[in-house]
Design an enzyme around this catalytic site. Sequence first.
Site, PDB file in Angstrom:
ATOM      1  N   GLY A 244       0.834  -1.206   0.000  1.00  9.57           N
ATOM      2  CA  GLY A 244       0.000   0.000   0.000  1.00  9.57           C
ATOM      3  C   GLY A 244       0.858   1.241   0.000  1.00  9.57           C
TER       4      GLY A 244
ATOM      5  N   CYS B 154       5.259  -6.027   1.833  1.00 11.77           N
ATOM      6  CA  CYS B 154       5.580  -4.596   1.860  1.00 11.77           C
ATOM      7  C   CYS B 154       4.837  -3.898   3.004  1.00 11.77           C
ATOM      8  CB  CYS B 154       5.280  -3.974   0.498  1.00 11.77           C
ATOM      9  SG  CYS B 154       6.121  -2.386   0.226  1.00 11.77           S
ATOM     10  N   TYR B 155       3.836  -3.062   2.720  1.00 14.22           N
ATOM     11  CA  TYR B 155       3.073  -2.412   3.787  1.00 14.22           C
ATOM     12  C   TYR B 155       2.491  -3.447   4.735  1.00 14.22           C
ATOM     13  CZ  TYR B 155      -0.443   0.522   6.097  1.00 14.22           C
ATOM     14  OH  TYR B 155      -1.200   1.187   7.040  1.00 14.22           O
TER      15      TYR B 155
ATOM     16  N   HIS C  81       8.028  -7.508  -3.449  1.00 18.00           N
ATOM     17  CA  HIS C  81       6.778  -7.986  -4.059  1.00 18.00           C
ATOM     18  C   HIS C  81       7.003  -9.284  -4.834  1.00 18.00           C
ATOM     19  CE1 HIS C  81       4.217  -4.441  -3.250  1.00 18.00           C
ATOM     20  NE2 HIS C  81       5.374  -3.801  -3.257  1.00 18.00           N
TER      21      HIS C  81
ATOM     22  N   GLU D 162       4.730 -11.053  -6.198  1.00 18.80           N
ATOM     23  CA  GLU D 162       3.682 -11.223  -7.202  1.00 18.80           C
ATOM     24  C   GLU D 162       4.029 -10.644  -8.569  1.00 18.80           C
ATOM     25  OE1 GLU D 162       2.512  -7.389  -4.945  1.00 18.80           O
ATOM     26  OE2 GLU D 162       3.629  -9.240  -4.606  1.00 18.80           O
TER      27      GLU D 162
ATOM     28  N   SER E  99     -21.906  -6.992 -26.575  1.00 21.45           N
ATOM     29  CA  SER E  99     -21.108  -6.143 -27.453  1.00 21.45           C
ATOM     30  C   SER E  99     -20.387  -6.951 -28.530  1.00 21.45           C
ATOM     31  CB  SER E  99     -20.060  -5.386 -26.630  1.00 21.45           C
ATOM     32  OG  SER E  99     -19.085  -6.281 -26.129  1.00 21.45           O
ATOM     33  N   GLY E 100     -20.262  -8.266 -28.300  1.00 26.10           N
ATOM     34  CA  GLY E 100     -19.502  -9.108 -29.208  1.00 26.10           C
ATOM     35  C   GLY E 100     -18.092  -9.362 -28.729  1.00 26.10           C
ATOM     36  N   GLY E 101     -17.681  -8.659 -27.666  1.00 21.45           N
ATOM     37  CA  GLY E 101     -16.370  -8.886 -27.074  1.00 21.45           C
ATOM     38  C   GLY E 101     -16.358 -10.168 -26.256  1.00 21.45           C
ATOM     39  N   VAL E 102     -15.183 -10.541 -25.787  1.00 20.90           N
ATOM     40  CA  VAL E 102     -15.024 -11.793 -25.048  1.00 20.90           C
ATOM     41  C   VAL E 102     -15.894 -11.813 -23.789  1.00 20.90           C
ATOM     42  CG1 VAL E 102     -13.399 -13.286 -23.827  1.00 20.90           C
ATOM     43  CG2 VAL E 102     -12.674 -12.116 -25.913  1.00 20.90           C
ATOM     44  N   ASP E 103     -15.850 -10.737 -23.013  1.00 22.74           N
ATOM     45  CA  ASP E 103     -16.522 -10.726 -21.711  1.00 22.74           C
ATOM     46  C   ASP E 103     -18.038 -10.856 -21.828  1.00 22.74           C
ATOM     47  OD1 ASP E 103     -13.935 -10.211 -20.958  1.00 22.74           O
ATOM     48  OD2 ASP E 103     -14.248  -8.069 -20.676  1.00 22.74           O
TER      49      ASP E 103
ATOM     50  N   SER F 158     -19.727 -11.863 -24.415  1.00 22.13           N
ATOM     51  CA  SER F 158     -20.064 -13.101 -25.127  1.00 22.13           C
ATOM     52  C   SER F 158     -20.086 -14.294 -24.176  1.00 22.13           C
ATOM     53  CB  SER F 158     -19.064 -13.354 -26.263  1.00 22.13           C
ATOM     54  OG  SER F 158     -19.099 -12.321 -27.217  1.00 22.13           O
TER      55      SER F 158
ATOM     56  N   LYS G 178      -9.207 -11.966 -17.148  1.00 19.99           N
ATOM     57  CA  LYS G 178      -9.480 -12.210 -18.561  1.00 19.99           C
ATOM     58  C   LYS G 178      -9.088 -13.617 -19.006  1.00 19.99           C
ATOM     59  CE  LYS G 178     -10.481  -9.520 -21.556  1.00 19.99           C
ATOM     60  NZ  LYS G 178     -11.765  -9.155 -22.200  1.00 19.99           N
TER      61      LYS G 178
END
Length: 518
Positions: A60, A87-88, A174, A176, A228-232, A234, A374
């Site tokens: 943070g 970290c924090y 970090h 990650e 919308s036709g996008g991946v998400d 759809s 994603k």
Amino acid sequence: MNQSSIEKELIAILDFGSQYTQLIARRIRENGVFSRVFPCHVSFEEIKKLSPKGIVLSGGPSSVYEKGAPQCDERIFKWGVPVLGICYGMQLMAQLLGAKVTPSGRREYGKAELLLDDPDILLEGLSRQGVVWMSHGDQVSEAINGFKVLAHTSNTSMAALGDQKRKLYGLQFHPEVVHTEEGAQIIQNFLFKICECSKSWDMKSFVQNEIAQLKKRLARERVICGLSGGVDSSVTAMLLHQAIGDQLVCIFVNNGLLRLGEAEKVIQTFQNHFHIDLVYADASEKFLKNLEGVTDPELKRKKIGETFIRVFEEEVRKLGKVKFLAQGTLYPDVIESVSAFGGPSATIKTHHNVGGLPKDLAFELVEPLRDLFKDEVRLLGKELGMSDEILMRQPFPGPGLAIRVIGEVTKERLEILRKADVIVMDEIRKAEFYRKVWQSFAVLLPVKTVGVMGDGRTYENVIALRVVSSLDGMTADWVRLPYDLLAQISNRIINEVKGINRVVYDISSKPPSTIEWE
């Protein structure tokens, strides 16, 4: 995701405002363990109810000794459940357990060499010397009772601490981020050797649990899905279609901000191929009118979001009573749109499908992908039997080309960008880079430059080319495209798109830049 659909094993992540918090969640899930982010001030009782196998305290931007600095319930350190402070998070754990945290003599940002002192379980299997990613101006300045120093750097004497008996560990760096070379090993050690997790998180179990939850929640209610036709969107539509069948009605709004041929492609795929009930609403003129004179990116997003909902409501009224609206909101959308779950994270930008929704929304939201990244959405789509042609599409922003036309959005400027965009995608595909990169697109800049074409002087627009690599959109790096490919794209755009006389290449990474320009 509600409790009944969470896997038996959970790692709870307490968010203290780090921009890497969601990256921690992603790294844990990569190992087949479900993780979820909570605000740092979540009650001990709420966490206890979930019976997590372990707890991670994120980094943070604050200093733990500052007035009003984010805190957590210190009972988690006496509970017996393993805790890893990053970290924090490490500094806060130290302070709450009685040690001092003070400003560092020298701030440490970027790569540092980590030297192992006593690997313990957390750093088991690591090289004696390795590269880690630091981002701190404070440090633990005295030992914590019961802890031993596991590793140090030239600037930080206690870069890693551990109390094996109490299963409490802290890292000043970090693990990650990809810059920490053996970060994945550290996370695996925490998950499997300290928390004793097994790999129980996968898409098959997610599909089964989510479909059961959707059936239970939606019962016999009709659901509208913004497609919308996008991946998400759809994958959201397909998941709902499998869960509730004909109760689902998809509405595809043409906002006039789509790429060339996009509307026709969506209708063909979902109405003709998947046989999903699809309503097509061409509201392009309405969107463009509402964007007249608007140049501020946030205002653009909000106006697009508001117009989108109003068009939706208009179409829904024609359908009769509908209670639920489904959206393809993802985890990164959530963290970038609002301060994380009421926590201290900084707002970066508003996504139209999260922060741009008006307060008088007439529907109850259904967001079945809200906990997913994603790449997990693509795996979910595979599980649902969807094709790579849909699933491997590069991300396209909800506000469409409006945020790739920097400045005012007009029909003329959109046409210029569409023509340039087609060329970019065509050349990227021909060079076989389309699936190797996260996103590749053109941005129309609000500046004109002098050029020479033939024997005449020109004063025309500039296109910026943006091509990035990423795993989840949370971090990204610009792609080192071959010079010949860059030259081909530039040459075609300048020669084929009237109104463009210069092409530039964006070589900034995320962070500090975002992927989209607005």
